[in-house]
Structure formats: C-alpha cells, structure tokens
Design an enzyme around this catalytic site. Structure first.
Site, short mmCIF file in Angstrom:
data_model
loop_
_atom_site.label_atom_id
_atom_site.label_comp_id
_atom_site.label_asym_id
_atom_site.label_seq_id
_atom_site.Cartn_x
_atom_site.Cartn_y
_atom_site.Cartn_z
N THR A 150 0.83 -1.22 0.00
CA THR A 150 0.00 0.00 0.00
C THR A 150 0.86 1.27 0.00
O THR A 150 0.44 2.31 -0.52
CB THR A 150 -0.98 0.04 1.19
N LEU A 194 -2.90 4.87 -0.55
CA LEU A 194 -4.32 4.52 -0.56
C LEU A 194 -4.45 3.05 -0.19
O LEU A 194 -4.64 2.17 -1.03
CB LEU A 194 -4.92 4.81 -1.94
N HIS A 195 -4.35 2.79 1.11
CA HIS A 195 -4.29 1.42 1.62
C HIS A 195 -5.50 0.57 1.16
O HIS A 195 -5.34 -0.41 0.44
CB HIS A 195 -4.31 1.42 3.16
N ASP A 196 -6.68 0.93 1.62
CA ASP A 196 -7.84 0.03 1.50
C ASP A 196 -8.30 -0.23 0.06
O ASP A 196 -8.74 -1.34 -0.25
CB ASP A 196 -8.99 0.56 2.35
#
Ligand code: RIB
Ligand code: CA
Length: 312
Positions: free
Chosen positions: A195, A241-243
């Site tokens: 991520t 933008l991890h998720d």
C-alpha cells in the site's frame, strides 16, 4: 462477466471511503452490505461515515450494519491523528438520512454466508478484524463457506505504522487477526509493503478531481487531508491509498504480485504485539496461509481507480 459477491467490513476512514466507492462503481462486484467496526474512529462515527459514503454514491439502498465497538480482548486504539476527529475529515458532506440496518454486523455476516451458496462470498475487511473473528467464533460452520478473505493489514519489509513493528488494523485487535489468519480460509493480504507503493501524487489526484463529480471532489478532498500525516512522517510525496488495494485486487489481480507464505500474528511481544510475522524467505516449515502482496503497478492502479470513479 462473473459478478463477485462481497461484504466490506470497514472503519471509515478516508481510504476506506475510496475503497467503498471503487467497489460500488464496479459492475464486476456486488456489494451485499457494509459491516462497520471500531478502528480509525469509534463505532458510532464509522457507522455514520459508512452511511455518508453510501449516500454520496447514490446507494441509500445498501444495507449498513453496526458491529463490534471494541476489540475482542483489548482496549480500542483509534487513529484520529491520521483521519481527523470525524474519521472523514477533508470535506463536509450532508448528514446521512438513510437508516442503519437492524441487527449486529457479525450476524449479517453469518446469515449471508449461510444463505448464499458455499464458496461464493468474499469477505473484504479493511479495518480491524474484530467483526470477522466474532462471526467465526459465533458460527464456526460459516468458516468453510467463505470463498476468500481479501484484507488490508499487516506489514513486513515496511515495518509498522502504529508501532515500530505493527500495522494499525492488526495492532488494534491482534487476537481477532490470529483467528482469521489461523482459520484456513484462503487469504489475500494487502500489507503496508504494497500500500505504500500506491501514493497519491499531485498529478494522480488532479486527474481524479478533473472528473468534476461530487464523488471525485470528495476523494480529492479526503486524500488532501489524509496525506498530510504520511508526508510529515515519511517525507513522501503523498498518502498511501491502503484500502482500495483490496478492491483493485478483486478487479485486476494482475496489477499485483506476492507470494504464498506463512504469516503468524504476534500476540505476546513486549515491543512486537500485532506484528505480522511473515515468512517471506520460507525459513520455517510453517505452512503457507496467505498470499502476501508486495508489489503493484501503481499507475495501473490509479488508472483503474480514476476510470471507475468517473462512473459514479
Ligand atoms: O494501516 C492502514 C489501515 O488502518 C487502513 O485500513 C486505514 O483505514 C486504517 O484503518
Ligand atoms: Ca480502514
């Protein structure tokens, strides 16, 4: 086109919001419901934020459930320092008016997995794993019915973001994570290692803002707020933008690269509780239990995200 049925378990969170919008904009995915968990901010706020995001996407029909307000055994740790007091700082959106679905999130997960044909529902946790673990504990029969879990959490080469050793989602509820990682359900793990390679840059956010839609404006504003933390801490150009990596993997797995390895959750380390001990170099004989993702085509990720946001 095969439509993938998913449940998103979430603690919005600006990056959760982008992940939810990406899923709702993608016809390859049928979101059966959102289940909210305490994480970035306390449960009442993650619930309110989930309802807000659904209305922003024009999806006031989507069932949103409240779940666990604290980890299985530990005291809740939140991340207002990253996401702001509301958890969705960056833009003021109208107060949600759509109703919350009745019943507990864990029961929605259980009921859905018992109703849908076995092996057809994917769980996409993008916050602490408390709701998933609670559902597995409450109804062990559903574990074998889960098609796959694609989650955001953990770290290995990138080390921790909430402690020197642990990533936030795992750290908040390591006991829940241990239940999930030992469950035997096929796992795809999106750790900080990947991520942190999908950073918001000025050009990438400008391309999203140029879409000129309310959803695009919200995403540009959220990332504008969200990125200040990572810029300060890591000196990076933008925020990870991890998720959305979880949803992007469902849509275009070829954008990502990883390894099937063993991953254990540290539960007792004085300094390492919540660490995902990833046997990347296979130095143990512990059986692989997760596809641990390390690399991504970041430009391809943002092209996908921008193209899909344009559809909202
Ligand atoms: O460590 C990043 C994760 O923690 C993301 O899911 C973010 O939303 C927070 O929940
Ligand atoms: Ca999250």
């Amino acid at each position: 086109m095969t439509v993938q049925k998913i449940i998103i378990d979430t603690d919005p969170g600006q990056d959760d919001a982008v992940a939810i919008l990406l899923a709702l904009a993608s016809p390859e995915i049928e979101v059966l419901g959102l289940t909210c968990v305490a994480g970035n901010v306390p449960l009442p706020l993650t619930v309110k934020n989930a309802l807000t995001i659904c209305e922003l996407a024009g999806r006031s029909d989507l069932p949103v459930y409240a779940g666990c307000e604290s980890p299985l055994e530990r005291t809740l740790v939140t991340a207002e320092h990253v996401h702001g007091k509301t958890g969705l700082d960056g833009i003021a959106l109208p107060e949600p008016t759509m109703p919350l679905a009745g019943g507990h999130a864990a029961d929605f997960i259980i009921d859905t997995l018992r109703r849908e044909p076995a092996g057809t529902v994917t769980l996409c946790p993008i916050g602490p794993l408390t709701n998933i673990a609670a559902a597995f504990r409450r109804a062990p029969d559903i574990v074998a019915r889960v098609k796959r879990i694609v989650l955001m959490g953990g770290a290995y080469f990138e080390v921790g973001n909430i402690t020197p050793a642990a990533e936030f989602n795992i750290y908040v509820d390591p006991e829940a994570a241990d239940i999930v990682f030992r469950s035997g359900v096929p796992l795809v793990v999106m750790p900080l290692d990947v991520t942190h390679k999908v950073l918001t840059t000025r050009a990438r956010i400008a391309a999203i803002a140029a879409l000129g839609t309310p959803a695009a404006e919200a995403v540009a504003s959220w990332t504008g707020f969200f990125e200040r933390f990572d810029k300060e801490k890591y000196g990076s150009e933008g925020a990870p933008l991890h998720d959305p990596c979880v949803i992007a993997w469902l849509l275009k797995p070829e954008l990502f690269e990883g390894r099937e390895i063993n991953v254990e959750i540290e539960l007792e380390g004085t300094y390492t509780t919540g660490m995902t001990v990833a046997d990347w170099w296979r130095v143990t004989d512990r059986a692989p239990n997760a596809l641990f993702i390390r690399d991504v085509d970041a430009d391809g990720f943002y092209a996908l995200l921008t193209e899909r946001l344009a559809r909202l």
